[in-house]
Scaffold this motif. Structure first.
Motif, PDB file in Angstrom:
ATOM      1  N   LEU A  41       1.005  12.112  -9.747  1.00  0.00           N
ATOM      2  CA  LEU A  41       0.243  13.343  -9.579  1.00  0.00           C
ATOM      3  C   LEU A  41       1.170  14.555  -9.542  1.00  0.00           C
ATOM      4  O   LEU A  41       0.896  15.572 -10.184  1.00  0.00           O
ATOM      5  CB  LEU A  41      -0.591  13.261  -8.298  1.00  0.00           C
ATOM      6  N   ALA A  42       2.270  14.440  -8.827  1.00  0.00           N
ATOM      7  CA  ALA A  42       3.209  15.553  -8.709  1.00  0.00           C
ATOM      8  C   ALA A  42       3.837  15.913 -10.049  1.00  0.00           C
ATOM      9  O   ALA A  42       4.181  17.074 -10.295  1.00  0.00           O
ATOM     10  CB  ALA A  42       4.303  15.205  -7.696  1.00  0.00           C
ATOM     11  N   PHE A  43       3.982  14.944 -10.925  1.00  0.00           N
ATOM     12  CA  PHE A  43       4.575  15.199 -12.232  1.00  0.00           C
ATOM     13  C   PHE A  43       3.561  15.812 -13.197  1.00  0.00           C
ATOM     14  O   PHE A  43       3.859  16.765 -13.917  1.00  0.00           O
ATOM     15  CB  PHE A  43       5.142  13.899 -12.812  1.00  0.00           C
ATOM     16  N   GLN A  44       2.360  15.273 -13.237  1.00  0.00           N
ATOM     17  CA  GLN A  44       1.366  15.689 -14.223  1.00  0.00           C
ATOM     18  C   GLN A  44       0.604  16.958 -13.842  1.00  0.00           C
ATOM     19  O   GLN A  44       0.306  17.781 -14.708  1.00  0.00           O
ATOM     20  CB  GLN A  44       0.363  14.560 -14.448  1.00  0.00           C
ATOM     21  N   LEU A  45       0.239  17.091 -12.585  1.00  0.00           N
ATOM     22  CA  LEU A  45      -0.630  18.182 -12.157  1.00  0.00           C
ATOM     23  C   LEU A  45      -0.081  19.568 -12.502  1.00  0.00           C
ATOM     24  O   LEU A  45      -0.789  20.372 -13.110  1.00  0.00           O
ATOM     25  CB  LEU A  45      -0.921  18.054 -10.657  1.00  0.00           C
ATOM     26  N   PRO A  46       1.166  19.874 -12.169  1.00  0.00           N
ATOM     27  CA  PRO A  46       1.673  21.219 -12.497  1.00  0.00           C
ATOM     28  C   PRO A  46       1.691  21.508 -14.003  1.00  0.00           C
ATOM     29  O   PRO A  46       1.399  22.634 -14.410  1.00  0.00           O
ATOM     30  CB  PRO A  46       3.095  21.220 -11.939  1.00  0.00           C
ATOM     31  N   LEU A  47       1.998  20.492 -14.805  1.00  0.00           N
ATOM     32  CA  LEU A  47       2.035  20.698 -16.254  1.00  0.00           C
ATOM     33  C   LEU A  47       0.652  21.033 -16.799  1.00  0.00           C
ATOM     34  O   LEU A  47       0.497  21.937 -17.625  1.00  0.00           O
ATOM     35  CB  LEU A  47       2.574  19.445 -16.950  1.00  0.00           C
ATOM     36  N   LEU A  60       0.835  -1.202   0.000  1.00  0.00           N
ATOM     37  CA  LEU A  60       0.000   0.000   0.000  1.00  0.00           C
ATOM     38  C   LEU A  60       0.868   1.250   0.000  1.00  0.00           C
ATOM     39  O   LEU A  60       0.578   2.214  -0.714  1.00  0.00           O
ATOM     40  CB  LEU A  60      -0.944   0.001   1.199  1.00  0.00           C
ATOM     41  N   LEU A  61       1.931   1.235   0.764  1.00  0.00           N
ATOM     42  CA  LEU A  61       2.844   2.381   0.794  1.00  0.00           C
ATOM     43  C   LEU A  61       3.453   2.619  -0.583  1.00  0.00           C
ATOM     44  O   LEU A  61       3.544   3.772  -1.037  1.00  0.00           O
ATOM     45  CB  LEU A  61       3.939   2.159   1.830  1.00  0.00           C
ATOM     46  N   MET A  62       3.829   1.549  -1.269  1.00  0.00           N
ATOM     47  CA  MET A  62       4.395   1.691  -2.609  1.00  0.00           C
ATOM     48  C   MET A  62       3.363   2.253  -3.583  1.00  0.00           C
ATOM     49  O   MET A  62       3.687   3.102  -4.419  1.00  0.00           O
ATOM     50  CB  MET A  62       4.920   0.344  -3.111  1.00  0.00           C
ATOM     51  N   VAL A  63       2.126   1.812  -3.483  1.00  0.00           N
ATOM     52  CA  VAL A  63       1.057   2.328  -4.345  1.00  0.00           C
ATOM     53  C   VAL A  63       0.894   3.822  -4.112  1.00  0.00           C
ATOM     54  O   VAL A  63       0.822   4.616  -5.063  1.00  0.00           O
ATOM     55  CB  VAL A  63      -0.279   1.592  -4.085  1.00  0.00           C
ATOM     56  N   VAL A  64       0.850   4.224  -2.852  1.00  0.00           N
ATOM     57  CA  VAL A  64       0.675   5.641  -2.524  1.00  0.00           C
ATOM     58  C   VAL A  64       1.842   6.462  -3.060  1.00  0.00           C
ATOM     59  O   VAL A  64       1.637   7.527  -3.663  1.00  0.00           O
ATOM     60  CB  VAL A  64       0.511   5.826  -0.999  1.00  0.00           C
ATOM     61  N   VAL A  65       3.053   5.984  -2.883  1.00  0.00           N
ATOM     62  CA  VAL A  65       4.229   6.719  -3.354  1.00  0.00           C
ATOM     63  C   VAL A  65       4.190   6.885  -4.873  1.00  0.00           C
ATOM     64  O   VAL A  65       4.396   7.989  -5.394  1.00  0.00           O
ATOM     65  CB  VAL A  65       5.532   6.008  -2.909  1.00  0.00           C
ATOM     66  N   VAL A  66       3.904   5.819  -5.587  1.00  0.00           N
ATOM     67  CA  VAL A  66       3.870   5.881  -7.054  1.00  0.00           C
ATOM     68  C   VAL A  66       2.759   6.815  -7.529  1.00  0.00           C
ATOM     69  O   VAL A  66       2.961   7.641  -8.429  1.00  0.00           O
ATOM     70  CB  VAL A  66       3.717   4.471  -7.661  1.00  0.00           C
ATOM     71  N   ALA A 119     -10.061  14.858 -16.732  1.00  0.00           N
ATOM     72  CA  ALA A 119      -9.973  13.456 -17.143  1.00  0.00           C
ATOM     73  C   ALA A 119      -8.848  12.746 -16.395  1.00  0.00           C
ATOM     74  O   ALA A 119      -9.026  11.615 -15.906  1.00  0.00           O
ATOM     75  CB  ALA A 119      -9.746  13.361 -18.646  1.00  0.00           C
ATOM     76  N   PHE A 120      -7.706  13.391 -16.290  1.00  0.00           N
ATOM     77  CA  PHE A 120      -6.567  12.798 -15.580  1.00  0.00           C
ATOM     78  C   PHE A 120      -6.912  12.540 -14.124  1.00  0.00           C
ATOM     79  O   PHE A 120      -6.639  11.457 -13.595  1.00  0.00           O
ATOM     80  CB  PHE A 120      -5.338  13.711 -15.677  1.00  0.00           C
ATOM     81  N   LEU A 121      -7.505  13.525 -13.455  1.00  0.00           N
ATOM     82  CA  LEU A 121      -7.825  13.359 -12.042  1.00  0.00           C
ATOM     83  C   LEU A 121      -8.857  12.264 -11.815  1.00  0.00           C
ATOM     84  O   LEU A 121      -8.765  11.505 -10.850  1.00  0.00           O
ATOM     85  CB  LEU A 121      -8.302  14.681 -11.442  1.00  0.00           C
ATOM     86  N   THR A 122      -9.818  12.155 -12.729  1.00  0.00           N
ATOM     87  CA  THR A 122     -10.818  11.099 -12.606  1.00  0.00           C
ATOM     88  C   THR A 122     -10.169   9.721 -12.742  1.00  0.00           C
ATOM     89  O   THR A 122     -10.379   8.839 -11.898  1.00  0.00           O
ATOM     90  CB  THR A 122     -11.912  11.270 -13.674  1.00  0.00           C
ATOM     91  N   LEU A 123      -9.368   9.554 -13.790  1.00  0.00           N
ATOM     92  CA  LEU A 123      -8.693   8.267 -13.990  1.00  0.00           C
ATOM     93  C   LEU A 123      -7.680   7.985 -12.885  1.00  0.00           C
ATOM     94  O   LEU A 123      -7.528   6.847 -12.439  1.00  0.00           O
ATOM     95  CB  LEU A 123      -8.015   8.237 -15.358  1.00  0.00           C
TER      96      LEU A 123
END
Length: 68
Positions: free
Chosen positions: A15-21, A4-10, A33-37
């Protein structure tokens, strides 16, 4: 619990990579669409990491689309 920790980290890294862009380029439709998926994938992966028994994706699609 380590899974679960690995899932959260990934998922947070994704999110940290895509959201600002997406915000910087004002791509609101793509952001929605990205946030929903991302949310669906995060919940599904978290449940799998916790060994929750889930139906297979094919079974879900058959129920949603109806079998003939």
């Amino acid at each position: 619990m380590q899974e679960l920790l690995m899932v959260v980290v990934v998922m947070v890294l994704m999110l940290a990579f895509q959201l600002p862009l997406l915000i910087k380029e004002r791509q609101w439709g793509e952001l929605a669409a990205f946030l929903t998926l991302w949310l669906v994938a995060s919940v599904y992966a978290s449940l799998l990491a916790l060994d929750v028994e889930l139906p297979r994706q094919a079974q879900i699609l058959i129920k949603l689309l109806g079998s003939k």
